[in-house]
Design a protein around this motif. Structure first.
Motif, mmCIF file in Angstrom:
data_model
loop_
_atom_site.group_PDB
_atom_site.id
_atom_site.type_symbol
_atom_site.label_atom_id
_atom_site.label_comp_id
_atom_site.label_asym_id
_atom_site.label_seq_id
_atom_site.Cartn_x
_atom_site.Cartn_y
_atom_site.Cartn_z
ATOM 1 N N UNK A 185 59.284 3.851 27.643
ATOM 2 C CA UNK A 185 60.069 4.744 26.779
ATOM 3 C C UNK A 185 61.381 5.143 27.453
ATOM 4 N N UNK A 186 61.305 5.547 28.713
ATOM 5 C CA UNK A 186 62.512 5.972 29.425
ATOM 6 C C UNK A 186 63.494 4.812 29.613
ATOM 7 N N UNK A 187 62.977 3.630 29.911
ATOM 8 C CA UNK A 187 63.844 2.460 30.063
ATOM 9 C C UNK A 187 64.549 2.143 28.748
ATOM 10 N N UNK A 188 63.814 2.292 27.637
ATOM 11 C CA UNK A 188 64.415 2.058 26.321
ATOM 12 C C UNK A 188 65.513 3.090 26.040
ATOM 13 N N UNK A 189 65.262 4.339 26.405
ATOM 14 C CA UNK A 189 66.260 5.398 26.194
ATOM 15 C C UNK A 189 67.510 5.141 27.053
ATOM 16 N N UNK A 190 67.330 4.675 28.281
ATOM 17 C CA UNK A 190 68.469 4.334 29.136
ATOM 18 C C UNK A 190 69.300 3.250 28.457
ATOM 19 N N UNK B 249 69.477 2.557 25.261
ATOM 20 C CA UNK B 249 70.130 3.100 24.069
ATOM 21 C C UNK B 249 71.387 3.889 24.427
ATOM 22 N N UNK B 250 71.292 4.712 25.459
ATOM 23 C CA UNK B 250 72.449 5.508 25.866
ATOM 24 C C UNK B 250 73.547 4.602 26.421
ATOM 25 N N UNK B 251 73.166 3.567 27.159
ATOM 26 C CA UNK B 251 74.163 2.614 27.655
ATOM 27 C C UNK B 251 74.873 1.927 26.497
ATOM 28 N N UNK B 252 74.124 1.578 25.452
ATOM 29 C CA UNK B 252 74.727 0.961 24.266
ATOM 30 C C UNK B 252 75.659 1.949 23.567
ATOM 31 N N UNK C 284 79.761 1.544 22.834
ATOM 32 C CA UNK C 284 80.409 1.753 21.542
ATOM 33 C C UNK C 284 81.493 2.827 21.615
ATOM 34 N N UNK C 285 81.208 3.889 22.346
ATOM 35 C CA UNK C 285 82.210 4.949 22.504
ATOM 36 C C UNK C 285 83.436 4.425 23.252
ATOM 37 N N UNK C 286 83.203 3.587 24.257
ATOM 38 C CA UNK C 286 84.322 3.008 25.004
ATOM 39 C C UNK C 286 85.178 2.141 24.089
ATOM 40 N N UNK C 287 84.523 1.375 23.219
ATOM 41 C CA UNK C 287 85.264 0.561 22.246
ATOM 42 C C UNK C 287 86.076 1.457 21.324
ATOM 43 N N UNK C 288 85.471 2.559 20.900
ATOM 44 C CA UNK C 288 86.177 3.511 20.037
ATOM 45 C C UNK C 288 87.374 4.122 20.726
ATOM 46 N N UNK D 220 77.142 11.721 26.817
ATOM 47 C CA UNK D 220 76.306 10.526 26.972
ATOM 48 C C UNK D 220 76.098 10.200 28.445
ATOM 49 N N UNK D 221 77.119 10.369 29.248
ATOM 50 C CA UNK D 221 76.989 10.115 30.690
ATOM 51 C C UNK D 221 75.968 11.085 31.294
ATOM 52 N N UNK D 222 76.007 12.330 30.847
ATOM 53 C CA UNK D 222 75.024 13.305 31.320
ATOM 54 C C UNK D 222 73.607 12.925 30.925
ATOM 55 N N UNK D 223 73.423 12.501 29.660
ATOM 56 C CA UNK D 223 72.101 12.069 29.195
ATOM 57 C C UNK D 223 71.627 10.853 29.982
ATOM 58 N N UNK D 224 72.550 9.931 30.240
ATOM 59 C CA UNK D 224 72.193 8.721 30.983
ATOM 60 C C UNK D 224 71.703 9.079 32.385
#
Length: 73
Positions: A10-15, A17-20, A24-28, A55-59
């Protein structure tokens, strides 16, 4: 599957997701840079930057939790 494996998965999946989200934010942010200048442009960039900071904090939190989960005996 035991609870530890489930937690790590679960945690690896969340990492991931936040990286993705960050990608997207960087593209924006990049596309916002190519946009027209003005107050609207600066507001958009500021909002994207605030979202990126959050997002960086969540990551960091998810990575720390993942490291702790992996270290559980």
């Amino acid at each position: 599957m035991d609870w530890k494996s489930t937690l790590i998965e679960h945690l690896a999946r969340r990492v991931g997701e936040v990286e993705a989200d960050l990608a997207l934010l960087q593209e924006g942010l990049t596309s916002e840079t190519k946009s027209t200048a003005g107050d609207k442009h600066e507001t958009g960039r500021a909002m994207i930057q605030m979202e990126m900071d959050a997002a960086v904090g969540r990551l960091a939190e998810f990575r720390a939790m993942l490291a702790q989960a992996r270290s559980i005996a």
